[in-house]
Design an enzyme around this catalytic site. Sequence first.
Site, PDB file in Angstrom:
ATOM      1  N   LEU A  77      22.873  20.383  79.948  1.00  0.00           N
ATOM      2  CA  LEU A  77      22.319  21.479  78.764  1.00  0.00           C
ATOM      3  C   LEU A  77      21.999  22.526  79.863  1.00  0.00           C
ATOM      4  O   LEU A  77      20.439  23.318  79.310  1.00  0.00           O
ATOM      5  CB  LEU A  77      21.187  20.966  77.857  1.00  0.00           C
ATOM      6  N   CYS A 134      19.444  14.425  71.344  1.00  0.00           N
ATOM      7  CA  CYS A 134      18.748  14.733  72.685  1.00  0.00           C
ATOM      8  C   CYS A 134      17.605  13.520  72.554  1.00  0.00           C
ATOM      9  O   CYS A 134      17.069  13.188  71.233  1.00  0.00           O
ATOM     10  CB  CYS A 134      17.841  16.034  72.802  1.00  0.00           C
ATOM     11  N   VAL A 195      31.497  16.270  65.057  1.00  0.00           N
ATOM     12  CA  VAL A 195      30.615  15.629  65.858  1.00  0.00           C
ATOM     13  C   VAL A 195      30.332  16.175  67.136  1.00  0.00           C
ATOM     14  O   VAL A 195      31.139  17.109  67.552  1.00  0.00           O
ATOM     15  CB  VAL A 195      31.452  14.169  66.011  1.00  0.00           C
TER      16      VAL A 195
HETATM   17  C1  LIG Z   1      31.012  20.971  78.480  1.00  0.00           C
HETATM   18  C2  LIG Z   1      30.583  20.818  77.319  1.00  0.00           C
HETATM   19  C3  LIG Z   1      29.286  21.638  77.271  1.00  0.00           C
HETATM   20  C4  LIG Z   1      28.790  21.079  75.654  1.00  0.00           C
HETATM   21  N1  LIG Z   1      27.316  21.693  75.331  1.00  0.00           N
HETATM   22  C5  LIG Z   1      27.067  21.652  74.219  1.00  0.00           C
HETATM   23  C6  LIG Z   1      25.730  22.170  73.952  1.00  0.00           C
HETATM   24  O1  LIG Z   1      25.084  22.881  74.662  1.00  0.00           O
HETATM   25  N2  LIG Z   1      25.199  21.816  72.479  1.00  0.00           N
HETATM   26  C7  LIG Z   1      25.677  20.871  71.583  1.00  0.00           C
HETATM   27  O2  LIG Z   1      25.535  20.891  70.522  1.00  0.00           O
HETATM   28  N3  LIG Z   1      27.127  20.660  71.984  1.00  0.00           N
HETATM   29  C8  LIG Z   1      27.620  20.629  73.316  1.00  0.00           C
HETATM   30  N4  LIG Z   1      28.870  20.156  73.543  1.00  0.00           N
HETATM   31  C9  LIG Z   1      29.685  19.441  72.451  1.00  0.00           C
HETATM   32  C10 LIG Z   1      30.597  20.336  71.728  1.00  0.00           C
HETATM   33  O3  LIG Z   1      30.243  21.535  71.059  1.00  0.00           O
HETATM   34  C11 LIG Z   1      31.593  19.536  70.622  1.00  0.00           C
HETATM   35  O4  LIG Z   1      30.625  18.894  69.870  1.00  0.00           O
HETATM   36  C12 LIG Z   1      32.121  18.380  71.399  1.00  0.00           C
HETATM   37  O5  LIG Z   1      32.883  18.665  72.328  1.00  0.00           O
HETATM   38  C13 LIG Z   1      33.445  17.932  70.411  1.00  0.00           C
HETATM   39  O6  LIG Z   1      34.249  18.835  70.155  1.00  0.00           O
HETATM   40  P1  LIG Z   1      35.626  19.258  70.960  1.00  0.00           P
HETATM   41  O7  LIG Z   1      36.422  17.852  71.165  1.00  0.00           O
HETATM   42  O8  LIG Z   1      36.310  20.254  70.305  1.00  0.00           O
HETATM   43  O9  LIG Z   1      34.978  19.484  72.333  1.00  0.00           O
HETATM   44  C14 LIG Z   1      29.258  20.496  74.532  1.00  0.00           C
HETATM   45  C15 LIG Z   1      30.647  19.987  75.252  1.00  0.00           C
HETATM   46  C16 LIG Z   1      31.277  20.177  76.160  1.00  0.00           C
HETATM   47  C17 LIG Z   1      32.579  19.736  76.473  1.00  0.00           C
END
Ligand SMILES: Cc1cc2nc3c(=O)[nH]c(=O)nc-3n(C[C@H](O)[C@H](O)[C@H](O)COP(=O)(O)O)c2cc1C
Length: 307
Positions: A77, A134, A195
């Site tokens: 984060l 968190c 999610v």
């Molecule tokens: C590198 C990275 C950083 C992420 N940072 C955050 C974040 O700061 N806050 C958050 O709520 N989710 C964060 N996520 C989660 C994504 O927003 C998302 O919920 C998760 O990756 C599932 O979606 P996707 O399969 O399309 O990536 C992060 C995901 C990745 C891959």
Amino acid sequence: MNPIDPALATSLCGIRLRNPVIAAAGAFGYGVEFEKQVDLGALGGLVVKGLSREPIAGNPAPRLLETEAGMINSVGLQNIGARAFAREKLPALARLGAAVFANVFGYATEDYVEVVRILEDHEGLAGYELNVSCPNTQHGGIYFSSDPALTSEVVSAVKRVARRPVMVKLSPNVSAIEPLALAAESSGADAISLVNTFIALAIDPHTRRPRIGAGFGGLSGPAIKPIALRLVCQAARAVKIPVVGLGGIATGEDAAEFLIAGATAVEVGTALFWDPRAALRIAAELGGFLRREKVASVSQLVGTIQL
Ligand SMILES: Cc1cc2nc3c(=O)[nH]c(=O)nc-3n(C[C@H](O)[C@H](O)[C@H](O)COP(=O)(O)O)c2cc1C
């Protein structure tokens, strides 16, 4: 800027979206970094990476690992803090025309409240997304997202100070999603999103050490899509507030599946790592899907699963 496709236009707790495809937190930085490559104003919306009270340096490298069908990350984060975001990034984002959501996190309820308080003084945001995945350091490190009482506490506290809609982003790392979705709703959440990533581990068998610097990480990308869809479907059946679905979405048909499962809108994360324009492409593909299926508008797909 691309013209608006009326079949794709929708709204999410009163926020007008050009289309239902939103760039997810952590996959698109603060958005402005992509200004030259992506027509940001044509996005349905974008969620900026998680913001905390104070800047956070993040976890040791390696932070990202490509897996067979997705990615494991533990970025920790890293962010510049809510005040610097409001000063340095938000003015440019505010001019975009796309709905901008601030993703907010903390390690105590007061952290979330303070971040929202800071952002409330600035124009340019459509709403908030609370990342409750968190650990609560005041409650022995229990995740806000795994305990309905802690979820309720943080949502109620934020709702007392927020003028803008509050979306609560749920974790998939629970045995039942409905109690968490209901806790968010009954505490005043305007929407839920789900999610977040699945807690995961990759090991290098030669060194016998984790392949991610911090040890465990979060799995995202196509590998998680079927589980995410199931969780979105269950959550949407449990609550009346809108649900935003995400997890492994990479094509317009993926997006359609989440809408059919009950999502009002979707977010795209990992797909943006291999194509920063993925959210625009997915929205265009969704438009094509609606035309081929003779569905007049995106809202007509929502929750139409025949279970
Ligand atoms: C590198 C990275 C950083 C992420 N940072 C955050 C974040 O700061 N806050 C958050 O709520 N989710 C964060 N996520 C989660 C994504 O927003 C998302 O919920 C998760 O990756 C599932 O979606 P996707 O399969 O399309 O990536 C992060 C995901 C990745 C891959």
